[in-house]
Design a protein around this motif. Structure first.
Motif, PDB file in Angstrom:
ATOM      1  N   GLY A  62      -8.897   6.503  -4.608  1.00 42.02           N
ATOM      2  CA  GLY A  62      -8.023   7.669  -4.685  1.00 42.02           C
ATOM      3  C   GLY A  62      -6.916   7.491  -5.709  1.00 42.02           C
ATOM      4  O   GLY A  62      -7.144   7.078  -6.853  1.00 42.02           O
ATOM      5  N   GLU A  63      -5.657   7.806  -5.263  1.00 40.36           N
ATOM      6  CA  GLU A  63      -4.513   7.733  -6.148  1.00 40.36           C
ATOM      7  C   GLU A  63      -4.286   6.325  -6.672  1.00 40.36           C
ATOM      8  O   GLU A  63      -3.708   6.149  -7.756  1.00 40.36           O
ATOM      9  N   CYS A  64      -4.690   5.323  -5.922  1.00 39.59           N
ATOM     10  CA  CYS A  64      -4.489   3.936  -6.367  1.00 39.59           C
ATOM     11  C   CYS A  64      -5.334   3.622  -7.593  1.00 39.59           C
ATOM     12  O   CYS A  64      -5.100   2.613  -8.265  1.00 39.59           O
ATOM     13  N   ALA A  65      -6.332   4.480  -7.883  1.00 39.94           N
ATOM     14  CA  ALA A  65      -7.165   4.214  -9.048  1.00 39.94           C
ATOM     15  C   ALA A  65      -6.425   4.489 -10.347  1.00 39.94           C
ATOM     16  O   ALA A  65      -6.845   4.045 -11.414  1.00 39.94           O
ATOM     17  N   ASN A  66      -5.303   5.228 -10.283  1.00 38.73           N
ATOM     18  CA  ASN A  66      -4.512   5.568 -11.472  1.00 38.73           C
ATOM     19  C   ASN A  66      -3.291   4.667 -11.543  1.00 38.73           C
ATOM     20  O   ASN A  66      -2.343   4.833 -10.782  1.00 38.73           O
ATOM     21  N   SER A  70      -3.869   6.734   1.638  1.00 36.63           N
ATOM     22  CA  SER A  70      -4.388   7.310   2.878  1.00 36.63           C
ATOM     23  C   SER A  70      -3.856   8.723   3.011  1.00 36.63           C
ATOM     24  O   SER A  70      -2.641   8.949   2.953  1.00 36.63           O
ATOM     25  N   MET A  71      -4.809   9.636   3.201  1.00 38.83           N
ATOM     26  CA  MET A  71      -4.456  11.045   3.382  1.00 38.83           C
ATOM     27  C   MET A  71      -3.591  11.550   2.228  1.00 38.83           C
ATOM     28  O   MET A  71      -2.649  12.325   2.410  1.00 38.83           O
ATOM     29  N   GLY A  72      -3.902  11.111   1.014  1.00 35.95           N
ATOM     30  CA  GLY A  72      -3.180  11.590  -0.158  1.00 35.95           C
ATOM     31  C   GLY A  72      -1.857  10.901  -0.399  1.00 35.95           C
ATOM     32  O   GLY A  72      -1.156  11.239  -1.366  1.00 35.95           O
ATOM     33  N   ARG A  73      -1.480   9.955   0.414  1.00 34.57           N
ATOM     34  CA  ARG A  73      -0.223   9.252   0.221  1.00 34.57           C
ATOM     35  C   ARG A  73      -0.490   7.833  -0.252  1.00 34.57           C
ATOM     36  O   ARG A  73      -1.526   7.233   0.057  1.00 34.57           O
ATOM     37  N   ILE A  74       0.492   7.285  -1.023  1.00 36.79           N
ATOM     38  CA  ILE A  74       0.363   5.944  -1.574  1.00 36.79           C
ATOM     39  C   ILE A  74       1.287   5.000  -0.810  1.00 36.79           C
ATOM     40  O   ILE A  74       2.460   5.315  -0.584  1.00 36.79           O
ATOM     41  N   TYR A  75       0.742   3.825  -0.461  1.00 38.21           N
ATOM     42  CA  TYR A  75       1.517   2.785   0.202  1.00 38.21           C
ATOM     43  C   TYR A  75       1.367   1.506  -0.617  1.00 38.21           C
ATOM     44  O   TYR A  75       0.245   1.057  -0.906  1.00 38.21           O
ATOM     45  N   CYS A  76       2.514   0.956  -1.012  1.00 35.54           N
ATOM     46  CA  CYS A  76       2.523  -0.302  -1.759  1.00 35.54           C
ATOM     47  C   CYS A  76       2.740  -1.457  -0.788  1.00 35.54           C
ATOM     48  O   CYS A  76       3.596  -1.377   0.109  1.00 35.54           O
ATOM     49  N   LEU A  77       1.987  -2.536  -0.964  1.00 35.83           N
ATOM     50  CA  LEU A  77       2.068  -3.703  -0.092  1.00 35.83           C
ATOM     51  C   LEU A  77       2.346  -4.936  -0.925  1.00 35.83           C
ATOM     52  O   LEU A  77       1.996  -5.021  -2.110  1.00 35.83           O
TER      53      LEU A  77
END
Length: 473
Positions: free
Chosen positions: A427-431, A443-450
């Motif tokens: 998803g968004e993490c691919a960009n 997840s569900m269109g939201r980005i979480y950084c770890l």
């Protein structure tokens, strides 16, 4: 004057004795001018090997053998002659030295005789034993001027050679070659006897009687021999058996017709066939096994040894044999060699054959395994059976011939990573990794950084800062 004559006579006798005894001492080899000799001491004999000096050629055998028991050398020493002698002189000398006292073997060709020699004497290699026979003697034979060693065989009492022309083995390069003689019992039925019986033809009884009457009246000559008695006996026996069967059948029929009242007794079963059981005849020449007590050294055998007693003999013989997967050495009949089963048709293996001592084992290429039902064919290894069908994959595992393939069909929003086993977020993490400095999760269109262990998320929620563990109490 008498004293002087006696002294002269003693001197002559001494010279003759020295000349006759010069080849009767194993400690010193016979002298050969312009040569050097090398002495080799063995257990039962002494060998002398001659080599001529430079500019000289050897004439005669370069090796002499001396028997320790008799203290005698076997042949005359060689001679070293100038290398420039003409062919005519050499031919004349060779002609004079032709061993006329040695029997010439006319059954072999000159090409075969050229490969024969006397090496079996020097190496003390005896000729192989045969059943119901023995080596009658060892002797020298020649073909032209070439001398070689032979072993002449004979059979035991009540036995004879199967082929009268096969009686000899020849020595060649420390081994015995030729067709091994075979002894058979006297009076044993052979194919030749059968052919002789086939020559007789069947003749009617009436004609036989007329011929016999005429011949006895005129010339009193005995009639021709009848056909083999075995055939006549078989026909008579078959006729007798047939008559017995018919008689038994008629008697049973008469008894059944006479008995009108029913009875509980078992009815007689008419004879319909005759079963003749012939016990197998044991071979009278088969040896009897005694035991395997061949001594501490197993009779010289490498693996197995057994004592056998042959018919008509009082002393048992020792026989060497090998375990399964090994073959007996044909030269010494005592040592055993591993049989490489993989040399013949790859051992029956479909792919890889590994030879082992006394056995072999089939194997397969990478990604395949041996079929336990056949033991020599290969089947595919299903890597996807591990981990409840996932195999070594994070999500879906597809089994293929000799391999497997992973996919991420079961994890929505993910794609196969570069390692071809794990799944990454698609998803968004691919960009640009979602703007995260380290790990990104969408997840569900939201980005979480770890952040990984040892790192702390900064206030922007994107970047990870290193934790200085040294500042913490």
């Amino acid at each position: 004057m008498a004293v002087r004559c006696q002294l002269v006579w003693l001197a002559i006798v001494a010279l003759i004795g020295v000349s006759l005894a010069r080849h009767e001492d194993c400690e010193s080899a016979p002298y050969a001018e312009h040569s050097t000799v090398k002495i080799i001491n063995e257990e039962d004999a002494v060998r002398a090997i001659y080599e001529c000096e430079e500019g000289y050629e050897l004439s005669g055998s370069n090796e002499l053998l001396c028997d320790v028991d008799s203290d005698l050398w076997d042949v005359e020493p060689p001679k070293c002659e100038k290398a420039g002698l003409s062919n005519e002189v050499n031919a004349e000398r060779a002609k004079k030295k032709k061993p006329q006292n040695i029997i010439e073997d006319k059954r072999i060709s000159a090409e075969v005789a050229a490969s024969l020699d006397m090496t079996c004497v020097q190496a003390k290699i005896t000729a192989p034993d045969i059943r119901h026979g023995f080596v009658q003697k060892y002797d020298r034979r020649r073909k032209g001027e070439h001398v070689f060693l032979v072993a002449l065989y004979a059979c035991n009492d009540n036995f004879e050679l199967e082929d009268a022309d096969i009686t000899t083995l020849y020595c060649s390069q420390h081994k015995w070659v030729g067709d091994l003689p075979t002894c058979v019992a006297l009076g044993e039925y052979t194919d030749a006897d059968e052919e002789e019986y086939d020559e007789y033809e069947a003749v009617d009884d009436d004609e036989d009687e007329e011929d016999v009457a005429e011949e006895s009246t005129d010339n009193r000559v005995a009639p021709p021999p009848p056909p083999p008695p075995a055939v006549v006996k078989v026909e008579e026996n078959e006729q007798e058996i047939s008559n017995e069967i018919e008689t038994a059948a008629h008697e049973n029929t008469a008894q059944e017709s006479e008995s009108a009242a029913p009875s509980n007794a078992e009815p007689d079963v008419p004879v319909t066939d005759v079963n003749i059981v012939v016990a197998p005849t044991q071979d009278p020449y088969t040896p009897r096994y005694l035991d395997d007590n061949c001594g501490a050294d197993k009779g010289g055998c490498e693996q197995k040894c057994e004592r056998l007693l042959f018919p008509g003999e009082n002393e048992p013989r020792l026989k060497c044999s090998c375990f399964d997967g090994f073959s007996l050495d044909p030269n010494d009949y005592a040592s055993c060699h591993d049989i490489n089963e993989c040399e013949l048709d790859n051992g029956g293996c479909e792919q890889v054959c590994n030879n082992l001592p006394g056995s072999y084992q089939c194997a397969c290429e990478q990604g395949l395994q041996i079929n336990t039902l056949t033991g020599n064919t290969c089947i595919d290894i299903n890597e996807c059976l591990l981990r409840n069908g996932h195999g070594p994959c994070q999500d879906t595992c597809h089994n293929e011939w000799r391999s497997y393939r992973c996919s991420c069909e079961g994890l929505a929003g993910t794609q196969l990573a570069d390692d071809n086993h794990t799944c990454n977020d698609a998803g968004e993490c691919a960009n640009a990794n979602g703007g995260c400095s380290h790990q990104c999760l969408s997840s569900m269109g939201r980005i979480y950084c770890l952040c990984p262990s040892g790192w702390l998320m900064s206030t922007d929620g994107k970047n990870c800062e290193d934790i200085n563990e040294c500042e913490q109490p």
